[in-house]
Design a protein around this motif. Structure first.
Motif, short mmCIF file in Angstrom:
data_model
loop_
_atom_site.label_atom_id
_atom_site.label_comp_id
_atom_site.label_asym_id
_atom_site.label_seq_id
_atom_site.Cartn_x
_atom_site.Cartn_y
_atom_site.Cartn_z
N ALA A 40 0.83 -1.21 0.00
CA ALA A 40 0.00 0.00 0.00
C ALA A 40 0.86 1.25 0.00
O ALA A 40 0.57 2.23 -0.72
CB ALA A 40 -0.93 -0.01 1.22
N ALA A 41 1.92 1.24 0.80
CA ALA A 41 2.81 2.42 0.86
C ALA A 41 3.45 2.67 -0.50
O ALA A 41 3.54 3.82 -0.95
CB ALA A 41 3.87 2.20 1.93
N ALA A 42 3.91 1.61 -1.15
CA ALA A 42 4.56 1.77 -2.45
C ALA A 42 3.56 2.23 -3.51
O ALA A 42 3.86 3.12 -4.32
CB ALA A 42 5.20 0.45 -2.86
N LEU A 43 2.38 1.65 -3.49
CA LEU A 43 1.37 2.02 -4.49
C LEU A 43 0.88 3.45 -4.30
O LEU A 43 0.67 4.18 -5.27
CB LEU A 43 0.20 1.04 -4.40
CG LEU A 43 0.50 -0.37 -4.94
CD1 LEU A 43 -0.52 -1.38 -4.42
CD2 LEU A 43 0.51 -0.36 -6.47
N GLU A 44 0.72 3.87 -3.05
CA GLU A 44 0.32 5.25 -2.80
C GLU A 44 1.39 6.22 -3.29
O GLU A 44 1.08 7.27 -3.86
CB GLU A 44 0.04 5.47 -1.31
CG GLU A 44 -0.54 6.85 -1.02
CD GLU A 44 -0.81 7.11 0.45
OE1 GLU A 44 -1.79 7.80 0.76
OE2 GLU A 44 -0.02 6.62 1.29
N ASP A 45 2.64 5.85 -3.09
CA ASP A 45 3.74 6.70 -3.53
C ASP A 45 3.72 6.87 -5.05
O ASP A 45 4.09 7.92 -5.58
CB ASP A 45 5.08 6.09 -3.09
CG ASP A 45 6.26 6.97 -3.45
OD1 ASP A 45 6.23 8.17 -3.12
OD2 ASP A 45 7.22 6.46 -4.07
N MET A 46 3.24 5.84 -5.76
CA MET A 46 3.19 5.90 -7.23
C MET A 46 1.87 6.47 -7.74
O MET A 46 1.65 6.52 -8.95
CB MET A 46 3.41 4.49 -7.80
CG MET A 46 4.79 3.93 -7.49
SD MET A 46 5.05 2.32 -8.25
CE MET A 46 5.09 2.76 -9.98
N GLY A 47 1.00 6.87 -6.83
CA GLY A 47 -0.27 7.45 -7.24
C GLY A 47 -1.32 6.43 -7.63
O GLY A 47 -2.37 6.79 -8.18
N ARG A 48 -1.09 5.17 -7.33
CA ARG A 48 -2.06 4.11 -7.65
C ARG A 48 -2.95 3.90 -6.41
O ARG A 48 -2.87 2.90 -5.71
CB ARG A 48 -1.31 2.84 -8.06
CG ARG A 48 -0.57 3.01 -9.37
CD ARG A 48 0.54 2.00 -9.61
NE ARG A 48 0.07 0.63 -9.67
CZ ARG A 48 0.86 -0.42 -9.92
NH1 ARG A 48 2.16 -0.20 -10.16
NH2 ARG A 48 0.39 -1.64 -9.95
N ASP A 49 -3.81 4.90 -6.17
CA ASP A 49 -4.51 5.00 -4.89
C ASP A 49 -5.52 3.89 -4.67
O ASP A 49 -5.68 3.39 -3.54
CB ASP A 49 -5.19 6.36 -4.79
CG ASP A 49 -4.19 7.50 -4.77
OD1 ASP A 49 -3.15 7.36 -4.09
OD2 ASP A 49 -4.43 8.53 -5.43
N ALA A 50 -6.26 3.51 -5.69
CA ALA A 50 -7.27 2.47 -5.52
C ALA A 50 -6.62 1.14 -5.13
O ALA A 50 -7.11 0.43 -4.25
CB ALA A 50 -8.09 2.30 -6.79
N GLU A 51 -5.51 0.81 -5.78
CA GLU A 51 -4.80 -0.43 -5.45
C GLU A 51 -4.22 -0.36 -4.03
O GLU A 51 -4.21 -1.35 -3.29
CB GLU A 51 -3.69 -0.68 -6.46
CG GLU A 51 -4.17 -0.95 -7.86
CD GLU A 51 -3.01 -0.95 -8.85
OE1 GLU A 51 -2.35 -1.99 -8.98
OE2 GLU A 51 -2.78 0.12 -9.48
N ALA A 52 -3.72 0.83 -3.67
CA ALA A 52 -3.17 1.00 -2.32
C ALA A 52 -4.25 0.75 -1.28
O ALA A 52 -4.04 0.04 -0.29
CB ALA A 52 -2.60 2.41 -2.17
N PHE A 53 -5.44 1.33 -1.50
CA PHE A 53 -6.51 1.15 -0.52
C PHE A 53 -6.94 -0.31 -0.43
O PHE A 53 -7.24 -0.81 0.66
CB PHE A 53 -7.71 2.02 -0.89
CG PHE A 53 -8.74 2.08 0.20
CD1 PHE A 53 -8.67 3.07 1.17
CD2 PHE A 53 -9.75 1.14 0.29
CE1 PHE A 53 -9.60 3.11 2.21
CE2 PHE A 53 -10.67 1.17 1.30
CZ PHE A 53 -10.60 2.15 2.28
#
Length: 522
Positions: free
Chosen positions: A214-227
């Motif tokens: 989640a932390a990595a995905l949020e950093d890349m702007g992939r918010d739905a996957e992060a959540f």
């Protein structure tokens, strides 16, 4: 001297047959009550069984018989820290460190004691030596990596985490530690984490991997996957916990009721000590404020002490295993506030960061203890962090606290977290009315928007003259043992303000809850 009997005891201990090891140690002690090796083995078995008093008695015999035995000293330090006897643990740990062992397990044990005591400077070289002696032991590397991160040595810490992952691709703590270094995430990193999740890791490691992803995905702007990863990780961890937020709600109400109509303790404290308490919800800027205050030349940081909760428990003498409950609250009524203050200071001063006259205690949940703090320490200064309700929920929900901690079990469910934020706001409103002028409240959003004005106000509340070093808090080289270790090494910024809006659709129920309760979202 190693005897055949002591060698046999060590073999039993290494085999994990603790029951038999204890029986054999008891037989040896029956023949010689001062047998150091039998006492040592009995101490190890007892501490692992939670029998701390017995473990202390046994290890004392071993150390008395062989005061220069570094292994005995290291375990004595570990048992003493488990017993919350920090000053004695420090003496034992320093004696063990001075003995200069080459055993990596002993080195790591001493280092862990120093970490518990907040002495990261003394822990770091021990962890480095442990890893040099046993580079394949991931636990040693993890402790080294964590400590390097506390000092802002991001690249060195990353290399240690990566070495662990190379050996154990599904090592959840290493992946999560790497994510905590706040380096730029890459698709390759996410792929490695996803592969690790597919490998069928231990359930707790799987939770950590979801948080790391989640932390990595949020950093890349992939918010739905992060959540999605956070929702899975939190839900899985939540099922492991026996938690009902109604218990915390009842606790908050019990605290309010105790102070609603008077002061429950005997108001006899004449203590002149003036520690600085930084309180608030976790992940709302408490580390930032601690860093600003402790950059002042007259202030040191003791980190997140639990000295006040433990002093309260010690004075109340309540038999329950919970640190704070109705029984403990009621047990303080009519007791000496001075004694509580003395117990707090005795515990706090054992931390290397609390030796000076002005020190910061930044245990966030001390907001529950504000009434007792004011009674016990009349000159204490209290600074409370306030942050937007939605950002408070999001920042806690996306952070995995120590999995064994009893304090943050509310953070693994969105609505539990929202309710806890509301409970916090209400109890702070109560304290504000009950003790007008005693609590300086700081808005995180205003602090990052105008650092100097807000810092000047904080210092004035704490009776400190202005010093421009407080604006250069990010240059402070002292260790930071919190999840914000990397953020507070950067100049102040507003990047975290309004972060929740990237997940607004997923947080719709939380948003509706706050709106219905008249709580501003930001």
């Amino acid at each position: 001297m190693t005897t055949p009997a002591s060698h046999s005891l060590r073999q039993l201990l290494a085999s994990g047959d603790n029951a038999r090891a204890l029986r054999e140690a008891a037989l040896a002690l029956g023949k010689n009550p001062k047998d150091p090796e039998a006492s040592f083995v009995a101490a190890i078995v007892c501490v692992e069984a939670g029998k701390i008093a017995e473990a202390l008695a046994h290890i004392t015999i071993a150390v008395t018989a062989q005061p220069d035995n570094v292994e005995y000293l290291a375990q004595q330090a570990r048992i003493l820290i488990t017993a919350r006897r920090e000053a004695e643990a420090m003496v034992a740990a320093r004696a063990a460190s001075a003995a200069s062992s080459s055993d990596p397990f002993v080195l790591d044990t001493i280092g862990c004691v120093f970490v518990r005591l907040g002495n990261h400077d003394e822990a770091l070289p021990l962890f480095q030596r442990a890893v040099a002696a046993a580079p394949d032991v991931s636990d040693y590397r993890f402790n080294l990596a964590s400590t390097l991160g506390f000092f802002g040595k991001v690249q060195d810490a990353a290399e240690q985490y990566e070495a662990i992952i190379a050996q154990e691709p599904a090592h959840g703590r290493a992946h999560l530690g790497l994510a905590g270094l706040k380096r730029k995430a890459t698709p390759a990193l996410i792929n490695h984490i996803e592969d690790a999740l597919q490998s069928g890791p231990d359930p707790l490691d799987a939770v950590r991997l979801h948080y790391a992803a989640a932390a990595a995905l949020e950093d890349m702007g992939r918010d739905a996957e992060a959540f999605a990863h956070l929702a899975t990780g939190n839900a899985n961890h939540r099922t492991r916990l026996d938690y009902d937020i109604a218990q915390d709600d009842a606790l908050f109400e019990a605290v309010r009721h105790t102070f609603a109509h008077g002061l429950p303790m005997v108001s006899d404290s004449t203590l002149i000590d003036a520690p600085l308490f930084v309180v608030g919800l976790p992940r709302t800027g408490t580390t930032l404020v601690d860093r600003i205050l402790s950059s002042h030349p007259q202030v040191t940081s003791a980190g997140e002490l639990q000295a006040m909760p433990l002093a309260v428990k010690q004075l109340a003498k309540s038999p329950s295993r919970l640190v704070l409950d109705k029984e403990t609250i009621n047990g303080l009524s009519g007791l000496s506030a001075q004694t509580l203050g003395e117990l707090y200071l005795a515990r706090a001063r054992q931390n290397s960061g609390a030796k000076g006259p002005r020190f910061v205690d930044k245990f966030p949940l001390n907001f529950l203890y504000i009434g007792w703090i004011i009674e016990a320490l009349p000159n204490a200064n209290i600074v409370c962090l306030r942050r937007g309700a939605m950002d408070s929920v999001w920042s806690n929900y996306k952070h995995l606290f120590a999995t064994g901690s009893p304090y943050y079990r509310w953070s693994y469910d969105l609505m539990d977290t929202a309710r806890y934020v509301l409970m916090f706001q209400r109890i702070m409103g109560f304290w504000r009315q009950r003790f007008p002028g005693r609590i300086h409240e700081v808005s995180y959003e205003q602090l990052v928007a105008d650092q100097e004005v807000q810092s000047r106000r904080m210092l004035a509340h704490c009776g400190l003259v202005w010093d421009p070093a407080c604006l250069e808090f990010h240059r402070n080289e002292a260790a930071v043992a919190t999840p914000s270790a990397q953020q507070v090494r950067q100049p102040i910024n507003a990047k975290a303000v309004g972060r929740w809006r990237a997940h607004e659709a997923s947080l719709a129920e939380v948003k509706a809850f706050f709106t219905a309760n008249g709580i501003p979202l930001d």
